[in-house]
Design an enzyme around this catalytic site. Structure first.
Site, PDB file in Angstrom:
ATOM      1  N   HIS A 159       0.106  79.082 -43.937  1.00  0.00           N
ATOM      2  CA  HIS A 159      -0.110  79.666 -45.268  1.00  0.00           C
ATOM      3  C   HIS A 159       0.703  78.904 -46.322  1.00  0.00           C
ATOM      4  O   HIS A 159       0.161  78.490 -47.354  1.00  0.00           O
ATOM      5  CB  HIS A 159       0.294  81.144 -45.255  1.00  0.00           C
ATOM      6  CG  HIS A 159       0.358  81.774 -46.616  1.00  0.00           C
ATOM      7  ND1 HIS A 159      -0.666  82.522 -47.140  1.00  0.00           N
ATOM      8  CD2 HIS A 159       1.328  81.751 -47.574  1.00  0.00           C
ATOM      9  CE1 HIS A 159      -0.340  82.923 -48.361  1.00  0.00           C
ATOM     10  NE2 HIS A 159       0.871  82.485 -48.649  1.00  0.00           N
ATOM     11  N   GLU A 160       1.986  78.721 -46.068  1.00  0.00           N
ATOM     12  CA  GLU A 160       2.832  78.012 -47.041  1.00  0.00           C
ATOM     13  C   GLU A 160       2.340  76.573 -47.226  1.00  0.00           C
ATOM     14  O   GLU A 160       2.356  76.037 -48.341  1.00  0.00           O
ATOM     15  CB  GLU A 160       4.303  78.030 -46.602  1.00  0.00           C
ATOM     16  CG  GLU A 160       4.929  79.426 -46.508  1.00  0.00           C
ATOM     17  CD  GLU A 160       4.832  80.237 -47.793  1.00  0.00           C
ATOM     18  OE1 GLU A 160       4.635  79.660 -48.863  1.00  0.00           O
ATOM     19  OE2 GLU A 160       4.933  81.478 -47.704  1.00  0.00           O
ATOM     20  N   HIS A 163      -0.307  76.147 -49.764  1.00  0.00           N
ATOM     21  CA  HIS A 163       0.113  75.972 -51.161  1.00  0.00           C
ATOM     22  C   HIS A 163       0.288  74.496 -51.497  1.00  0.00           C
ATOM     23  O   HIS A 163      -0.008  74.064 -52.611  1.00  0.00           O
ATOM     24  CB  HIS A 163       1.432  76.708 -51.426  1.00  0.00           C
ATOM     25  CG  HIS A 163       1.290  78.194 -51.443  1.00  0.00           C
ATOM     26  ND1 HIS A 163       0.378  78.846 -52.239  1.00  0.00           N
ATOM     27  CD2 HIS A 163       1.942  79.173 -50.762  1.00  0.00           C
ATOM     28  CE1 HIS A 163       0.477  80.157 -52.046  1.00  0.00           C
ATOM     29  NE2 HIS A 163       1.414  80.379 -51.153  1.00  0.00           N
TER      30      HIS A 163
HETATM   31 ZN   LIG Z   1       1.812  82.288 -50.532  1.00  0.00          ZN
END
Ligand SMILES: [Zn+2]
Length: 208
Positions: A159-160, A163
């Protein structure tokens, strides 16, 4: 059994081009994450009002990767280089997250290497895990110990990393959506981006 797990892990790490550190190096204390000055962040389970910060982080990484790519204008794929040496506890999760993204998109690929476009850090932070900029045009990902025990750690890391590739948070989304982060709760273990997320990243990194 232990042996096959180890070689599978090693294979993953090697396939991702990740340097396998000797035990002593891995046990050494990780350096602290960059100073909070100029801090902006997109968290794993935080508020949804972070779109501008996501964008700042993504722009920093993309500018760094594209500057290097300018030396090889013929390449259709942008390579984003990461440094995982300051997050030794999460070596396997970072390697898996890179493999997941590399198998999901074609216009951008993640590689472990020197002169990195962004770095991973680890530690304890009440804000949890987040992607951020250091205020000097450099992006980094912070992985929080407690949150990575609470939530599926590969999903948090993927998830990170999403980004880095330009995706914003969407906490109200389902578990099948990677950028819903902590929204669907701790039982959600899906570490894969859905087709919409894959398409979006490919569009963002498309040549021209
Ligand atoms: Zn996030």
């Amino acid at each position: 059994m232990k042996r096959s797990v180890l070689s599978a892990t090693l294979g993953l790490a090697l396939a991702a081009g990740l340097a396998v550190l000797p035990t002593t190096a891995a046990a050494a204390a990780a350096p602290a994450a960059p100073a909070a000055q100029g801090y902006t962040a997109a968290t794993y389970a935080g508020s949804a009002a972070e779109t501008a910060d996501n964008q700042a982080f993504f722009q920093a990484v993309m500018a760094s990767a594209k500057a290097k790519q300018a030396a090889n204008p013929g390449l259709a794929t942008v390579v984003v280089t990461y440094d995982a040496s300051s997050a030794p506890t999460f070596r396997n999760q970072i390697s898996q997250a890179a493999q997941i993204w590399n198998g999901s998109v074609s216009n951008v690929q993640l590689r472990s290497g020197s002169a990195a476009d962004f770095s991973y850090y680890e530690g304890n932070d009440s804000r949890g895990s987040y992607a951020s900029t250091d205020g000097h045009g450099r992006g980094y990902i912070f992985l929080d110990y407690q949150q990575n025990r609470q939530y599926n750690s590969v999903r948090v890391t993927a998830h990170e990393t999403g980004h880095v590739l330009g995706l914003p948070d969407h906490y109200s989304g389902p578990c099948s959506e990677l950028m819903s982060g902590g929204g669907p709760g701790t039982s959600c273990t899906n570490p894969y981006p859905n087709s919409t997320e894959r398409s979006r990243v490919n569009s963002l990194w498309a040549r021209g």
